[in-house]
Enzyme design. Sequence first.
Site, PDB file in Angstrom:
ATOM      1  N   SER A 172       0.850  -1.098  -0.024  1.00 18.67           N
ATOM      2  CA  SER A 172      -0.048   0.051  -0.007  1.00 18.67           C
ATOM      3  C   SER A 172       0.822   1.214  -0.011  1.00 18.67           C
ATOM      4  O   SER A 172       2.031   1.310  -0.842  1.00 18.67           O
ATOM      5  CB  SER A 172      -0.878  -0.179   0.970  1.00 18.67           C
ATOM      6  OG  SER A 172      -1.947   0.731   1.110  1.00 18.67           O
TER       7      SER A 172
ATOM      8  N   ASP B 135      -8.380  -5.472  -6.049  1.00 17.68           N
ATOM      9  CA  ASP B 135      -8.094  -4.330  -5.023  1.00 17.68           C
ATOM     10  C   ASP B 135      -8.394  -3.113  -5.754  1.00 17.68           C
ATOM     11  O   ASP B 135      -7.542  -2.777  -6.987  1.00 17.68           O
ATOM     12  CB  ASP B 135      -6.364  -4.601  -4.665  1.00 17.68           C
ATOM     13  CG  ASP B 135      -6.244  -3.515  -4.115  1.00 17.68           C
ATOM     14  OD1 ASP B 135      -6.870  -2.623  -3.270  1.00 17.68           O
ATOM     15  OD2 ASP B 135      -4.741  -2.971  -3.712  1.00 17.68           O
TER      16      ASP B 135
ATOM     17  N   HIS C 186      -6.109  -6.379  -1.437  1.00 16.93           N
ATOM     18  CA  HIS C 186      -5.040  -5.417  -1.259  1.00 16.93           C
ATOM     19  C   HIS C 186      -3.961  -6.230  -0.692  1.00 16.93           C
ATOM     20  O   HIS C 186      -4.125  -6.946   0.444  1.00 16.93           O
ATOM     21  CB  HIS C 186      -5.696  -4.584  -0.237  1.00 16.93           C
ATOM     22  CG  HIS C 186      -5.133  -3.143  -0.270  1.00 16.93           C
ATOM     23  ND1 HIS C 186      -4.426  -2.718  -1.124  1.00 16.93           N
ATOM     24  CD2 HIS C 186      -4.254  -2.518   0.998  1.00 16.93           C
ATOM     25  CE1 HIS C 186      -3.703  -1.557  -0.935  1.00 16.93           C
ATOM     26  NE2 HIS C 186      -3.788  -1.457   0.373  1.00 16.93           N
TER      27      HIS C 186
END
Lengths: 479, 479
Positions: free
Chosen positions: B165, B417, B442
């Site tokens: 991320s 995601d 994710h």
Amino acid sequence: MLRLLLLLPLLGAAGTLPTPFRRRRSASPPPGPYATRYLSQQIDHFGFDENHTFQQRYLIADQYWKKGNGPILFYTGNEGDIEWFCNNTGFMWDVAEELNAMLVFAEHRYYGESLPFGNESFSDSKHLNYLTSEQALADFAVLVEYLKATIAGAQRSPVIAIGGSYGGMLAAWFRMKYPHVVVGALAASAPIWQFGDLVPCGTFFSIVTNDFKKSGVGCSESIRNSWNAIYRLSSTDAGLQWLSSTFHLCSPLKTLQDAAVLKNWLSETWVNLAMVNYPYKADFLQPLPAWPIQEVCKFLKDPSLSDKLLLQNVFQAVNLYYNYTGEASCLDVSQTATKSLGEIGWFYQACTEMVMPLCTDGVHDMFEPQKWDFDAFSEECYRMWGVRPRLSWILSMYGGKNISSHSNIIFSNGDLDPWSAGGVTQNITNSLVAVVIPDGAHHLDLRSRNPLDPKSVQQARAMEISLMKEWIKKARHSH
Amino acid sequence: MLRLLLLLPLLGAAGTLPTPFRRRRSASPPPGPYATRYLSQQIDHFGFDENHTFQQRYLIADQYWKKGNGPILFYTGNEGDIEWFCNNTGFMWDVAEELNAMLVFAEHRYYGESLPFGNESFSDSKHLNYLTSEQALADFAVLVEYLKATIAGAQRSPVIAIGGSYGGMLAAWFRMKYPHVVVGALAASAPIWQFGDLVPCGTFFSIVTNDFKKSGVGCSESIRNSWNAIYRLSSTDAGLQWLSSTFHLCSPLKTLQDAAVLKNWLSETWVNLAMVNYPYKADFLQPLPAWPIQEVCKFLKDPSLSDKLLLQNVFQAVNLYYNYTGEASCLDVSQTATKSLGEIGWFYQACTEMVMPLCTDGVHDMFEPQKWDFDAFSEECYRMWGVRPRLSWILSMYGGKNISSHSNIIFSNGDLDPWSAGGVTQNITNSLVAVVIPDGAHHLDLRSRNPLDPKSVQQARAMEISLMKEWIKKARHSH
């Protein structure tokens, strides 16, 4: 030159810090017409609390540029007025037509007219806080992107960074940190390894010494012997008076400490001569004849003379440097460091990021022995600016010797130039190329072509141009 | 998620800014023993006026490490407590033995315990000034160099950056900006292109929508229809009361604006579900069953129901997300954003550097239409923090799509995601490799191996390990 600081902790700021890159004059005529422009830049690229902007000056010449995909040669301005650099970087003007290139000369923040806080810029460490190489590189990146976005036909123009000395470091670092902005860099006489313990601290002064040794019998020995001669004479008032009058000093020496100032000033003069030991008459730091060290050494043939005779010769030597035109009525031992904001800025940089360890031993060099003493240096910086240098930061930031994953950088160095001590003088990879110029002083290759240019610098420039053409070609190909 | 900001300019800071990367819990057990350490870091790497230091926390596990040249896997901590990331990055623990690797998890400044000014860190824009990705990367570089210099046998250990991320962006940028520090980077679910106009602002929410569309008939349509149903009910006091009781809200809705809060909260819930749509029971943002969107969609089969019936189903759906364990006595529409310092820090980052344009049109997605409005966003940031976002800075700094001169970065993305919208999903060069995981949400690849892992994530991890081994081998070779 850092040694000077340690000898004279009680002197004011100006006279006590290293000034290796300093320039004093702005005499050369402009090589061609150019426009002066300004771009609003963030004072702080790396934080959002200070949200003001300042006007960065840049010069632009597009008369040779081929709209559409002609390259942009981007001079990464260093510690001084950008007009001065523009007028002293003839190489860029010489190749502009051949490369159909636009020339851009970007002024470094805190120098020339590009003062983030106007007259307040140097008032304290708070105002000086944004004077770092990282901020300067960010200015350059933003400027290039602005030019490409706003000049019709420039969007696909490959940009090549070019710089000399500290500006050469910036050119190399610009390519390393912003490879999306510049396709390559020519880093002339850039001592990117004169940091930490990457190179021996003594090489710098041994190169200076070698320049004098090679330029005349007895020359470096005469200088080596001069320090004790000065020391002996400065122990009496009469001796100090004699020194003052012999050296035609504007302000007479009064104490032993003043004599140390004299010695600093002489040391700096020898270093400067080594940097500008060009093969033709030139006016870079001072107006000087061709091969000025040879001229200077004509006065310094006999190291075994008595103190006074020796020092009279030393005066003749420095007088050639400071008074070649015969206009000076006296010599000013403090003159080298107080005249321009540029110098103040560089002193601050030397006290923060740009800590370059230098030392002498009096054996491998002709100077008085002086160890590198970081702690004393740090104390002096704190006293002067209220800041502490960070010795290893520049290595963490720019990688020290571990830079092989980068590409498209030419490191050129002259063997006569003391700053080659911290330069890259051997190829690192196929595309991190070292160009060595045996007969070259400080970034000789960036100067205008000259009929007296040695072959070695002609070859160096040819190599540089050929590599730049390759980068340009590749960049066009990738579009 | 930026749309929420614009809908609710009068809400307090916490509830109004995008929180896509947010994590709420720290429940997982530690995957293995590790030590907690601290390193003194400059608060300001890029200036010298602020010369104080703070303690950066990091976690270190060396039980699998082969002294001498075993690699170091370096987790580039993102916006939260580093222990939480350490416990949720099972991949690193899974491969440590195979690679003979040391594991290091570095906490990002301004998160967890690594607060530059302690409790004052978030008090105003002056104290928040050093919360930038550049400062965080500098911390990482200094930490790696410190570890290599002080741990016996680590000097030649190749270091690989790993992050997910925002931490994945940091891993990629770490390799780009400090290639002398890390030999390569695994950037999992890193939306490095969710900036400027590099990608369409609407893709993010259309991916969320697609996840729901594929997970059950009528599912995304039900959600699309829910907004008007809420709108209609919230126009009367009785309707607001009905909504409050139907959604078991801890604080009843009182105005139309409260209803907008409810809608934001629902939107965020759908987005979060898309991020954590994992193939097995997991506890990442919340304890959830396998393929939670499928479970949620079981309640949302009929989009044509009356407002009240439809919204009762929507409640069942979100209740599954917030109350899978059955422990919640009521649902708190403001809960998602006020619990941890980490969230405050991320809000500030989103208002300065990390400006990620997002938008919806209600046609290609199941959300209420909301244009991307930078000016309104900037106003809101100024109101909240006294700072203005700089839209293009991150592009100037990190190169946008023009990153082909870098090397040794793996960009992995899961098709489920929403952040893959801004990710690198196609190879850029031989050594800037995209790994796509069709069944991945994710950064699924960074999670521990699981018997229910789809083939695609197993293959992705195998590819990642094989590339990392190559980097390690090459690095050893070059010594």
